[in-house]
Motif scaffolding. Structure first.
Motif, short mmCIF file in Angstrom:
data_model
loop_
_atom_site.label_atom_id
_atom_site.label_comp_id
_atom_site.label_asym_id
_atom_site.label_seq_id
_atom_site.Cartn_x
_atom_site.Cartn_y
_atom_site.Cartn_z
N SER A 240 0.51 -1.18 0.32
CA SER A 240 -0.06 -0.24 0.18
C SER A 240 1.07 1.56 -0.16
CB SER A 240 -0.50 0.14 0.78
OG SER A 240 0.02 0.34 2.42
N GLU A 241 0.05 2.65 -0.06
CA GLU A 241 1.38 3.69 -0.47
C GLU A 241 1.36 3.92 0.70
OE1 GLU A 241 0.43 8.54 -1.67
OE2 GLU A 241 -1.29 6.70 -1.97
N GLU A 242 0.41 3.58 1.82
CA GLU A 242 1.08 3.91 2.95
C GLU A 242 2.21 3.10 3.77
OE1 GLU A 242 -2.87 5.14 2.20
OE2 GLU A 242 -1.50 3.55 2.81
N GLU A 243 2.22 2.32 3.16
CA GLU A 243 3.66 1.30 4.06
C GLU A 243 5.13 1.62 3.24
OE1 GLU A 243 2.75 -3.01 3.06
OE2 GLU A 243 1.00 -3.52 4.13
N ALA A 244 4.73 1.94 1.46
CA ALA A 244 6.17 2.40 0.90
C ALA A 244 5.83 4.30 1.52
CB ALA A 244 5.62 2.68 -0.13
N VAL A 245 4.99 5.20 2.32
CA VAL A 245 5.72 5.68 2.76
C VAL A 245 6.84 5.45 4.26
CG1 VAL A 245 4.75 8.41 3.32
CG2 VAL A 245 3.95 7.29 1.74
N SER A 246 5.53 4.70 4.83
CA SER A 246 6.31 4.56 5.67
C SER A 246 8.19 3.69 5.72
CB SER A 246 5.62 3.52 6.63
OG SER A 246 6.27 2.92 8.31
N PHE A 247 8.09 2.84 5.04
CA PHE A 247 9.39 2.49 5.26
C PHE A 247 10.59 3.93 4.46
CE2 PHE A 247 11.86 1.25 1.33
CZ PHE A 247 13.43 0.84 1.88
N ILE A 248 10.09 4.80 3.87
CA ILE A 248 10.94 5.69 3.08
C ILE A 248 11.20 6.40 4.65
CG2 ILE A 248 10.66 7.40 2.08
CD1 ILE A 248 9.37 6.53 -0.48
N GLU A 249 10.45 7.10 4.85
CA GLU A 249 10.61 7.46 6.47
C GLU A 249 11.42 6.45 7.29
OE1 GLU A 249 10.03 10.46 6.86
OE2 GLU A 249 9.34 11.09 4.78
N GLU A 250 11.10 5.97 6.77
CA GLU A 250 11.83 4.51 8.13
C GLU A 250 13.42 4.24 7.37
OE1 GLU A 250 12.98 0.25 8.99
OE2 GLU A 250 11.05 0.63 8.46
N MET A 251 13.91 4.83 6.02
CA MET A 251 14.96 4.74 5.77
C MET A 251 15.70 6.39 5.91
SD MET A 251 16.09 2.02 5.16
CE MET A 251 14.98 1.05 5.90
N ALA B 57 22.76 11.09 5.51
CA ALA B 57 23.01 10.43 4.31
C ALA B 57 23.30 12.47 3.52
CB ALA B 57 23.03 9.41 3.22
N SER B 58 23.52 12.12 2.17
CA SER B 58 23.48 13.32 1.00
C SER B 58 21.74 13.47 1.22
CB SER B 58 24.47 13.37 0.17
OG SER B 58 25.87 13.21 0.54
N HIS B 59 21.76 11.96 0.39
CA HIS B 59 20.26 11.99 -0.16
C HIS B 59 19.35 10.61 0.25
CE1 HIS B 59 21.27 15.82 -2.70
NE2 HIS B 59 22.61 15.13 -3.10
N ASN B 60 18.73 10.32 0.49
CA ASN B 60 17.94 9.23 0.51
C ASN B 60 16.52 8.94 -0.70
OD1 ASN B 60 18.92 7.36 2.92
ND2 ASN B 60 18.46 9.55 3.64
N GLY C 52 10.53 -1.85 -15.58
CA GLY C 52 11.55 -2.65 -16.76
C GLY C 52 11.29 -3.86 -16.31
N GLU C 53 11.60 -4.28 -15.07
CA GLU C 53 11.42 -5.60 -14.22
C GLU C 53 10.08 -6.05 -14.40
OE1 GLU C 53 14.38 -7.32 -13.88
OE2 GLU C 53 15.19 -6.24 -14.47
N GLY C 54 9.47 -5.19 -14.26
CA GLY C 54 7.79 -6.09 -13.86
C GLY C 54 7.99 -6.12 -12.20
N ILE C 55 8.51 -5.10 -11.55
CA ILE C 55 8.12 -5.84 -10.36
C ILE C 55 6.92 -4.53 -9.55
CG2 ILE C 55 9.14 -5.25 -7.75
CD1 ILE C 55 10.21 -7.41 -9.37
N CYS C 56 6.12 -5.18 -8.91
CA CYS C 56 4.85 -4.67 -8.37
C CYS C 56 5.29 -4.86 -6.84
CB CYS C 56 3.39 -5.59 -8.91
SG CYS C 56 3.12 -4.68 -10.90
N ASP C 57 4.61 -3.87 -5.83
CA ASP C 57 4.50 -3.94 -4.56
C ASP C 57 5.50 -3.65 -3.94
OD1 ASP C 57 0.93 -4.22 -4.52
OD2 ASP C 57 1.57 -6.49 -4.84
N ALA C 58 6.09 -3.15 -4.08
CA ALA C 58 7.65 -3.11 -4.33
C ALA C 58 8.27 -0.99 -3.80
CB ALA C 58 8.86 -3.60 -4.35
N ALA C 59 9.14 -0.95 -2.89
CA ALA C 59 9.48 0.02 -2.28
C ALA C 59 11.38 0.17 -2.63
CB ALA C 59 9.11 1.38 -1.44
N VAL C 60 11.97 0.91 -3.20
CA VAL C 60 13.05 1.22 -2.76
C VAL C 60 13.53 2.44 -2.41
CG1 VAL C 60 13.50 1.71 -4.91
CG2 VAL C 60 15.10 0.38 -4.21
N VAL C 61 14.46 2.38 -2.36
CA VAL C 61 15.15 3.76 -1.44
C VAL C 61 16.76 3.53 -1.01
CG1 VAL C 61 15.93 5.48 1.08
CG2 VAL C 61 13.89 4.08 0.73
#
Length: 215
Positions: free
Chosen positions: A37-48, A55-58, A93-102
């Motif tokens: 979900s968007e909520e899970e993704a946003v929470s993960f990004i904030e966690e990172m 860091a310089s950038h996340n 491009g990899e066809g990945i769904c339901d995933a977030a990356v930082v």
């Protein structure tokens, strides 16, 4: 049988991973996580961001929904279009769904230029995916098979030839077991089992759902 037109295969992250690359002394740390979900993704990004607060950038990107209905990306201070978009394009491009990356960057003192940043952020995401466990999810049918002992050998041979699992076996006066097949192959398998046992086997579709394709 229900219409399975809308239940297309998709790729997802089963277990996230972390990988690091270095480009001209800048460190790029990619962290991948399954987010549904968007909520899970946003929470993960904030966690990172909290984890790598120095860091310089996340920079981040995520894709939600098995058809990629929701996508977002952020350059987090990098020049526009040099981080988030390349990261998102790797996921798509990899066809990945339901995933977030930082991708966390620690600046190494040497400017990479826009092209260098695009390549570095894209490469970091690819490395992160390689460090993760991904799988193709297919919509399938769970079929329960009831049979006499005289027919179980034929059934097991047929399932084995097709590479279908044999699960939840019960041996009482009769034999019962379950298998899972891709939905488009459901009718064919039922027909073949019926023919192989002279219509003696009891066949019931007990559930339909997405399952991990082991190929």
């Amino acid at each position: 049988m229900e219409n399975t037109t809308n239940f297309q295969p998709y790729r997802c992250v089963l277990t996230g991973g972390t990988a690091e690359i270095t480009e001209k002394k800048s460190r790029f740390i990619a962290t991948v996580r399954r987010t549904e979900s968007e909520e899970e993704a946003v929470s993960f990004i904030e966690e990172m961001k909290k984890k790598y607060w120095d860091a310089s950038h996340n920079c981040s990107a995520f894709v939600i929904g098995r058809r990629g209905q929701l996508t977002r990306c952020s350059d987090d201070g990098e020049p526009s279009g040099t981080a988030g978009r390349p990261m998102l394009e790797v996921l798509l491009g990899e066809g990945i769904c339901d995933a977030a990356v930082v991708v966390t960057r620690y600046f190494g003192g040497t400017l990479l230029g826009t092209g260098g940043l695009v390549r570095a952020y894209g490469a970091a995401v690819k490395a992160g995916l390689e460090a993760s466990q991904t799988a193709t999810m297919r919509y399938g049918s769970r079929i329960r098979i009831g049979t006499d002992y005289s027919d179980i050998g034929r059934i097991q041979y047929l399932l084995g030839q097709k590479g279908y699992p044999q699960e939840n076996a019960e041996y009482t006066e009769r034999v019962a077991l379950e298998t899972v097949v891709p939905a488009p192959e459901e009718e064919r398998l039922i027909k073949e089992l019926t023919e192989a046992t002279g219509a003696r086997a009891e066949l019931e579709v007990v559930d339909r759902y997405y399952f991990v394709d082991k190929d």
